[in-house]
Motif scaffolding. Structure first.
Motif, mmCIF file in Angstrom:
data_model
loop_
_atom_site.group_PDB
_atom_site.id
_atom_site.type_symbol
_atom_site.label_atom_id
_atom_site.label_comp_id
_atom_site.label_asym_id
_atom_site.label_seq_id
_atom_site.Cartn_x
_atom_site.Cartn_y
_atom_site.Cartn_z
ATOM 1 N N LEU A 74 61.666 49.364 76.935
ATOM 2 C CA LEU A 74 61.280 48.801 75.645
ATOM 3 C C LEU A 74 60.161 47.776 75.741
ATOM 4 C CD1 LEU A 74 64.831 48.397 74.071
ATOM 5 C CD2 LEU A 74 63.162 50.215 73.641
ATOM 6 N N ALA A 75 59.583 47.624 76.926
ATOM 7 C CA ALA A 75 58.499 46.651 77.095
ATOM 8 C C ALA A 75 57.351 46.875 76.116
ATOM 9 C CB ALA A 75 57.996 46.666 78.537
ATOM 10 N N PRO A 76 56.950 48.136 75.840
ATOM 11 C CA PRO A 76 55.852 48.332 74.883
ATOM 12 C C PRO A 76 56.280 48.248 73.420
ATOM 13 C CG PRO A 76 56.526 50.441 75.775
ATOM 14 C CD PRO A 76 57.324 49.394 76.510
ATOM 15 N N GLY A 77 57.561 48.144 73.154
ATOM 16 C CA GLY A 77 58.038 48.102 71.773
ATOM 17 C C GLY A 77 59.039 49.209 71.496
ATOM 18 N N PHE A 78 59.188 49.542 70.217
ATOM 19 C CA PHE A 78 60.233 50.467 69.798
ATOM 20 C C PHE A 78 59.730 51.890 69.505
ATOM 21 C CE2 PHE A 78 62.082 46.309 68.595
ATOM 22 C CZ PHE A 78 63.267 46.402 69.306
ATOM 23 N N ASP A 79 58.489 52.199 69.859
ATOM 24 C CA ASP A 79 57.949 53.517 69.522
ATOM 25 C C ASP A 79 58.806 54.662 70.063
ATOM 26 O OD1 ASP A 79 55.838 52.476 68.113
ATOM 27 O OD2 ASP A 79 54.378 52.719 69.734
ATOM 28 N N GLY A 80 59.195 54.581 71.335
ATOM 29 C CA GLY A 80 59.988 55.658 71.923
ATOM 30 C C GLY A 80 61.323 55.822 71.235
ATOM 31 N N TRP A 81 61.971 54.717 70.948
ATOM 32 C CA TRP A 81 63.285 54.724 70.290
ATOM 33 C C TRP A 81 63.161 55.296 68.876
ATOM 34 C CZ3 TRP A 81 66.858 49.832 70.914
ATOM 35 C CH2 TRP A 81 68.151 50.140 70.486
ATOM 36 N N ALA B 215 75.298 46.758 85.949
ATOM 37 C CA ALA B 215 74.876 46.138 84.687
ATOM 38 C C ALA B 215 73.469 45.572 84.811
ATOM 39 C CB ALA B 215 75.855 45.039 84.293
ATOM 40 N N ASP B 216 73.159 44.943 85.942
ATOM 41 C CA ASP B 216 71.825 44.385 86.151
ATOM 42 C C ASP B 216 70.772 45.498 86.143
ATOM 43 O OD1 ASP B 216 72.868 41.829 86.359
ATOM 44 O OD2 ASP B 216 72.969 41.889 88.558
ATOM 45 N N ALA B 217 71.083 46.611 86.812
ATOM 46 C CA ALA B 217 70.128 47.725 86.890
ATOM 47 C C ALA B 217 69.909 48.360 85.523
ATOM 48 C CB ALA B 217 70.623 48.767 87.892
ATOM 49 N N MET B 218 70.984 48.536 84.756
ATOM 50 C CA MET B 218 70.834 49.129 83.430
ATOM 51 C C MET B 218 70.040 48.204 82.520
ATOM 52 S SD MET B 218 73.655 50.657 80.764
ATOM 53 C CE MET B 218 73.489 52.349 81.325
ATOM 54 N N ALA B 219 70.303 46.931 82.599
ATOM 55 C CA ALA B 219 69.559 45.978 81.777
ATOM 56 C C ALA B 219 68.076 46.004 82.139
ATOM 57 C CB ALA B 219 70.127 44.573 81.962
ATOM 58 N N ALA B 220 67.778 46.069 83.428
ATOM 59 C CA ALA B 220 66.383 46.120 83.864
ATOM 60 C C ALA B 220 65.688 47.375 83.341
ATOM 61 C CB ALA B 220 66.299 46.062 85.387
ATOM 62 N N GLU B 221 66.394 48.503 83.359
ATOM 63 C CA GLU B 221 65.820 49.744 82.841
ATOM 64 C C GLU B 221 65.555 49.640 81.340
ATOM 65 O OE1 GLU B 221 64.913 52.972 84.382
ATOM 66 O OE2 GLU B 221 64.616 51.288 85.735
ATOM 67 N N ARG C 278 60.452 59.474 78.480
ATOM 68 C CA ARG C 278 59.944 60.160 77.303
ATOM 69 C C ARG C 278 58.814 59.355 76.660
ATOM 70 N NH1 ARG C 278 65.402 61.095 76.915
ATOM 71 N NH2 ARG C 278 65.825 59.695 75.157
ATOM 72 N N PRO C 279 57.948 60.027 75.898
ATOM 73 C CA PRO C 279 56.799 59.347 75.302
ATOM 74 C C PRO C 279 57.216 58.120 74.481
ATOM 75 C CG PRO C 279 56.547 61.708 75.077
ATOM 76 C CD PRO C 279 57.937 61.477 75.611
ATOM 77 N N GLY C 280 56.475 57.051 74.682
ATOM 78 C CA GLY C 280 56.730 55.821 73.945
ATOM 79 C C GLY C 280 57.584 54.814 74.685
ATOM 80 N N TYR C 281 58.206 55.240 75.788
ATOM 81 C CA TYR C 281 59.012 54.333 76.601
ATOM 82 C C TYR C 281 58.231 53.913 77.849
ATOM 83 C CZ TYR C 281 63.215 55.778 73.979
ATOM 84 O OH TYR C 281 64.149 56.022 72.991
ATOM 85 N N ALA C 282 58.473 52.689 78.291
ATOM 86 C CA ALA C 282 57.878 52.176 79.533
ATOM 87 C C ALA C 282 56.368 52.410 79.515
ATOM 88 C CB ALA C 282 58.566 52.809 80.737
ATOM 89 N N THR C 283 55.845 53.088 80.525
ATOM 90 C CA THR C 283 54.393 53.311 80.604
ATOM 91 C C THR C 283 53.984 54.688 80.089
ATOM 92 O OG1 THR C 283 54.608 54.088 82.895
ATOM 93 C CG2 THR C 283 54.172 51.739 82.560
ATOM 94 N N SER C 284 54.895 55.411 79.462
ATOM 95 C CA SER C 284 54.595 56.746 78.937
ATOM 96 C C SER C 284 53.976 56.629 77.548
ATOM 97 C CB SER C 284 55.874 57.583 78.876
ATOM 98 O OG SER C 284 55.601 58.890 78.431
ATOM 99 N N SER C 285 52.812 57.238 77.358
ATOM 100 C CA SER C 285 52.092 57.133 76.085
ATOM 101 C C SER C 285 52.887 57.768 74.948
ATOM 102 C CB SER C 285 50.728 57.822 76.188
ATOM 103 O OG SER C 285 49.940 57.231 77.195
ATOM 104 N N ARG C 286 52.772 57.171 73.781
ATOM 105 C CA ARG C 286 53.484 57.689 72.616
ATOM 106 C C ARG C 286 52.914 59.027 72.149
ATOM 107 N NH1 ARG C 286 53.940 55.237 66.434
ATOM 108 N NH2 ARG C 286 55.837 56.405 65.881
ATOM 109 N N GLN C 287 53.792 59.878 71.618
ATOM 110 C CA GLN C 287 53.400 61.120 70.956
ATOM 111 C C GLN C 287 54.025 61.104 69.557
ATOM 112 O OE1 GLN C 287 54.465 64.605 73.200
ATOM 113 N NE2 GLN C 287 53.447 63.911 75.056
ATOM 114 N N PRO C 288 53.369 60.493 68.578
ATOM 115 C CA PRO C 288 53.955 60.415 67.235
ATOM 116 C C PRO C 288 54.268 61.801 66.688
ATOM 117 C CG PRO C 288 51.992 59.036 67.415
ATOM 118 C CD PRO C 288 52.030 59.878 68.652
#
Length: 260
Positions: free
Chosen positions: A169-176, A158-164, A21-31
């Motif tokens: 959240l690499a770009p920050g908290f915008d998606g959340w 657990a390792d896979a979920m943590a990696a996801e 969804r927008p704002g997560y990972a490499t997906s551009s934010r849609q405010p």
């Protein structure tokens, strides 16, 4: 989350397409996006990939977005499943916060105060998820995971979920932030308009999205099929029932010979 679903999807004749969804990972934010916004995003992805029809499956906050696709995609969407999916806020017959773990109560309490308050809360309390490891993920979830969820949050899963989570959240908290704000605003579509088979899966021990949400959705979506998972939580549901979810959904979907 969906990495280990690829093989199961193939067994049911499906091609797995997972969209951030927008704002997560490499997906551009849609405010300012709302839940219904996802339908146009999914249409764009499917058009780009040349996919004529699809079924939609969403987990947790993704459940509401899957329902938007089921409601707004016309005949292109053949069916959907919501897995521990959240219900809408502000409905008189759904107590949105009742039964949630303390972290979710505090998080949505901040969201009710507005976007800036929510962002400040996440910067303080959600920071651990940006760097979480598999060994740390149970502690990071705190009071949101009953024992059944703690039991499956181990080893490679657990390792896979943590990696996801780190990737999301690499770009920050915008998606959340935008997700939470969308959950407490009108969704932008009517559940009663859904005309395809929808299956509502819900664990009765879920502390992130309490079982009342699943029960409410199953009652409000026309012809929905309720699938209570007794003894399961938010995470164990999607680990233990993966094959059953896809088998049940495809058993209800109408696919003609021209679609194959």
């Amino acid at each position: 989350m969906w990495l280990d679903w690829d093989g199961a999807a193939a067994e049911h004749g499906l091609r797995l397409i997972a969209v951030s969804r927008p704002g997560y990972a490499t997906s551009s934010r849609q405010p300012g996006r709302n839940i219904s916004s996802v339908a146009d995003d999914v249409k764009h992805v499917l058009d780009t990939l040349g996919v004529p029809w699809f079924v939609t499956v969403g987990w947790s906050g993704g459940g509401a977005h899957a329902l938007a696709c089921a409601a707004l995609s016309g005949s292109r969407c053949r069916g959907g499943a919501t897995l521990a999916g959240v219900g809408p806020y502000g409905e008189p017959d759904l107590d949105f916060l009742a039964g949630m773990g303390p972290e979710n109560e505090a998080e949505f309490g901040a969201a009710f105060e507005g976007e800036s308050c929510l962002r400040a809360w996440l910067e303080k309390h959600g920071a651990a998820f940006r760097h979480v490891t598999g060994a740390e993920i149970v502690e990071a979830f705190g009071g949101l995971v009953p024992q059944i969820d703690r039991d499956v949050l181990a080893g490679g899963f657990a390792d896979a979920m943590a990696a996801e989570m780190r990737r999301a959240l690499a770009p920050g908290f915008d998606g959340w932030v935008d997700d939470d704000m969308a959950f407490i605003r009108p969704w932008g579509f009517d559940l009663a308009s859904i005309g395809v088979p929808v299956v509502v899966w819900q664990g009765d021990l879920d502390l992130m999205v309490p079982s009342a949400h699943g029960k409410w959705l199953a009652e409000k979506i026309p012809g929905a099929f309720a699938k209570p998972a007794i003894g399961h939580g938010h995470i164990s549901l999607v680990v233990e029932y993966r094959d059953a979810i896809l088998r049940d959904l495809m058993g209800r979907v109408v696919v003609d010979n021209n679609d194959r």
